[in-house]
Design a protein around this motif. Structure first.
Motif, PDB file in Angstrom:
ATOM      1  N   THR A  29       0.861  -1.173   0.000  1.00  0.00           N
ATOM      2  CA  THR A  29       0.000   0.000   0.000  1.00  0.00           C
ATOM      3  C   THR A  29       0.898   1.224   0.000  1.00  0.00           C
ATOM      4  N   THR A  30       0.474   2.271  -0.683  1.00  0.00           N
ATOM      5  CA  THR A  30       1.295   3.487  -0.755  1.00  0.00           C
ATOM      6  C   THR A  30       0.985   4.465   0.369  1.00  0.00           C
ATOM      7  N   THR A  31      -0.046   4.197   1.152  1.00  0.00           N
ATOM      8  CA  THR A  31      -0.345   5.043   2.303  1.00  0.00           C
ATOM      9  C   THR A  31      -0.656   4.161   3.509  1.00  0.00           C
ATOM     10  N   ALA A  32      -0.439   4.722   4.682  1.00  0.00           N
ATOM     11  CA  ALA A  32      -0.747   4.027   5.926  1.00  0.00           C
ATOM     12  C   ALA A  32      -1.492   5.001   6.839  1.00  0.00           C
ATOM     13  N   LEU A  33      -2.396   4.481   7.637  1.00  0.00           N
ATOM     14  CA  LEU A  33      -3.174   5.266   8.582  1.00  0.00           C
ATOM     15  C   LEU A  33      -2.666   4.983   9.981  1.00  0.00           C
ATOM     16  N   VAL A  34      -2.255   6.031  10.701  1.00  0.00           N
ATOM     17  CA  VAL A  34      -1.793   5.887  12.078  1.00  0.00           C
ATOM     18  C   VAL A  34      -3.006   5.665  12.971  1.00  0.00           C
ATOM     19  N   ARG A  35      -2.918   4.621  13.790  1.00  0.00           N
ATOM     20  CA  ARG A  35      -4.007   4.300  14.712  1.00  0.00           C
ATOM     21  C   ARG A  35      -3.433   4.033  16.091  1.00  0.00           C
ATOM     22  N   ASP A  36      -4.203   4.325  17.110  1.00  0.00           N
ATOM     23  CA  ASP A  36      -3.827   4.028  18.481  1.00  0.00           C
ATOM     24  C   ASP A  36      -4.457   2.683  18.824  1.00  0.00           C
ATOM     25  N   LEU A  37      -3.653   1.636  18.824  1.00  0.00           N
ATOM     26  CA  LEU A  37      -4.148   0.281  19.036  1.00  0.00           C
ATOM     27  C   LEU A  37      -3.638  -0.272  20.363  1.00  0.00           C
ATOM     28  N   PRO A  38      -4.387  -1.186  20.956  1.00  0.00           N
ATOM     29  CA  PRO A  38      -3.965  -1.776  22.239  1.00  0.00           C
ATOM     30  C   PRO A  38      -2.907  -2.860  22.041  1.00  0.00           C
ATOM     31  N   LEU A  39      -1.763  -2.471  21.484  1.00  0.00           N
ATOM     32  CA  LEU A  39      -0.665  -3.396  21.242  1.00  0.00           C
ATOM     33  C   LEU A  39       0.540  -2.987  22.067  1.00  0.00           C
ATOM     34  N   THR A  40       1.243  -3.970  22.580  1.00  0.00           N
ATOM     35  CA  THR A  40       2.478  -3.698  23.311  1.00  0.00           C
ATOM     36  C   THR A  40       3.660  -3.753  22.355  1.00  0.00           C
ATOM     37  N   ARG A  41       4.782  -3.325  22.850  1.00  0.00           N
ATOM     38  CA  ARG A  41       6.030  -3.415  22.085  1.00  0.00           C
ATOM     39  C   ARG A  41       6.309  -4.875  21.724  1.00  0.00           C
ATOM     40  N   ASP A  42       6.084  -5.778  22.675  1.00  0.00           N
ATOM     41  CA  ASP A  42       6.304  -7.202  22.406  1.00  0.00           C
ATOM     42  C   ASP A  42       5.328  -7.737  21.362  1.00  0.00           C
ATOM     43  N   ASP A  43       4.085  -7.223  21.348  1.00  0.00           N
ATOM     44  CA  ASP A  43       3.119  -7.604  20.305  1.00  0.00           C
ATOM     45  C   ASP A  43       3.658  -7.227  18.924  1.00  0.00           C
ATOM     46  N   LEU A  44       4.179  -6.007  18.827  1.00  0.00           N
ATOM     47  CA  LEU A  44       4.725  -5.546  17.543  1.00  0.00           C
ATOM     48  C   LEU A  44       5.962  -6.342  17.144  1.00  0.00           C
ATOM     49  N   LEU A  45       6.799  -6.642  18.110  1.00  0.00           N
ATOM     50  CA  LEU A  45       7.983  -7.449  17.826  1.00  0.00           C
ATOM     51  C   LEU A  45       7.567  -8.828  17.311  1.00  0.00           C
ATOM     52  N   GLY A  46       6.598  -9.449  17.955  1.00  0.00           N
ATOM     53  CA  GLY A  46       6.112 -10.750  17.507  1.00  0.00           C
ATOM     54  C   GLY A  46       5.533 -10.689  16.102  1.00  0.00           C
ATOM     55  N   ALA A  47       4.793  -9.621  15.811  1.00  0.00           N
ATOM     56  CA  ALA A  47       4.220  -9.454  14.474  1.00  0.00           C
ATOM     57  C   ALA A  47       5.323  -9.276  13.433  1.00  0.00           C
ATOM     58  N   LEU A  48       6.352  -8.523  13.771  1.00  0.00           N
ATOM     59  CA  LEU A  48       7.451  -8.305  12.826  1.00  0.00           C
ATOM     60  C   LEU A  48       8.239  -9.595  12.597  1.00  0.00           C
ATOM     61  N   ILE A  49       8.494 -10.335  13.659  1.00  0.00           N
ATOM     62  CA  ILE A  49       9.183 -11.621  13.517  1.00  0.00           C
ATOM     63  C   ILE A  49       8.356 -12.549  12.632  1.00  0.00           C
ATOM     64  N   GLY A  50       7.064 -12.620  12.876  1.00  0.00           N
ATOM     65  CA  GLY A  50       6.184 -13.451  12.056  1.00  0.00           C
ATOM     66  C   GLY A  50       6.160 -13.007  10.602  1.00  0.00           C
ATOM     67  N   HIS A  51       6.157 -11.701  10.393  1.00  0.00           N
ATOM     68  CA  HIS A  51       6.167 -11.148   9.035  1.00  0.00           C
ATOM     69  C   HIS A  51       7.416 -11.591   8.277  1.00  0.00           C
ATOM     70  N   TYR A  52       8.581 -11.370   8.883  1.00  0.00           N
ATOM     71  CA  TYR A  52       9.826 -11.726   8.208  1.00  0.00           C
ATOM     72  C   TYR A  52       9.968 -13.240   8.055  1.00  0.00           C
ATOM     73  N   ASP A  53       9.570 -14.003   9.067  1.00  0.00           N
ATOM     74  CA  ASP A  53       9.648 -15.462   8.964  1.00  0.00           C
ATOM     75  C   ASP A  53       8.761 -15.986   7.836  1.00  0.00           C
ATOM     76  N   SER A  54       7.523 -15.497   7.769  1.00  0.00           N
ATOM     77  CA  SER A  54       6.605 -15.991   6.741  1.00  0.00           C
ATOM     78  C   SER A  54       7.005 -15.535   5.338  1.00  0.00           C
ATOM     79  N   ALA A  55       7.786 -14.455   5.256  1.00  0.00           N
ATOM     80  CA  ALA A  55       8.277 -13.978   3.959  1.00  0.00           C
ATOM     81  C   ALA A  55       9.552 -14.705   3.545  1.00  0.00           C
ATOM     82  N   GLY A  56      10.107 -15.499   4.455  1.00  0.00           N
ATOM     83  CA  GLY A  56      11.320 -16.239   4.136  1.00  0.00           C
ATOM     84  C   GLY A  56      12.607 -15.484   4.408  1.00  0.00           C
ATOM     85  N   TYR A  57      12.506 -14.366   5.151  1.00  0.00           N
ATOM     86  CA  TYR A  57      13.700 -13.594   5.493  1.00  0.00           C
ATOM     87  C   TYR A  57      14.202 -14.043   6.859  1.00  0.00           C
TER      88      TYR A  57
END
Length: 112
Positions: free
Chosen positions: A42-70
């Motif tokens: 997507t060429t744009t992103a919407l900033v949102r205030d979500l109930p996510l912790t730093r560890d939640d974001l880290l887990g999502a990023l790890i999952g993103h890179y793992d599932s992409a094969g990086y």
């Protein structure tokens, strides 16, 4: 352009060599965000205030890179990436629209 899933977390994806030379040409990765679940762009992103912790974001990023094969990143590198992004976006109010051009992010007026 938006090929991501509505409401999906996005991240600054990796940029190919062709777009690194010319972000207006090539595949478009130099001017888009990567959907963390769909791996679509997507060429744009919407900033949102979500109930996510730093560890939640880290887990999502790890999952993103793992599932992409990086498997190129250490946990420490990903922690640094999450912390840098959190510091960067913390000044933007919820509703702000963000655009990307390589390593430069710019905002539009918040959605009202």
């Amino acid at each position: 352009m938006d090929w991501t899933i509505e409401g999906e977390l996005v991240w600054l994806g990796l940029v190919c060599a062709k777009d690194r030379r010319d972000p207006d040409g090539g595949c478009g990765c130099g001017r888009s965000f990567s959907g963390m679940s769909s791996h679509r762009a997507t060429t744009t992103a919407l900033v949102r205030d979500l109930p996510l912790t730093r560890d939640d974001l880290l887990g999502a990023l790890i999952g993103h890179y793992d599932s992409a094969g990086y498997g190129l990143f250490t946990r420490a590198e990903l922690i640094d990436e999450v912390d840098a992004m959190l510091d960067f976006v913390s000044s933007w109010p919820s509703g702000t629209i963000v655009e990307r051009r390589l390593d430069v992010l710019r905002t539009r007026a918040p959605v009202t």
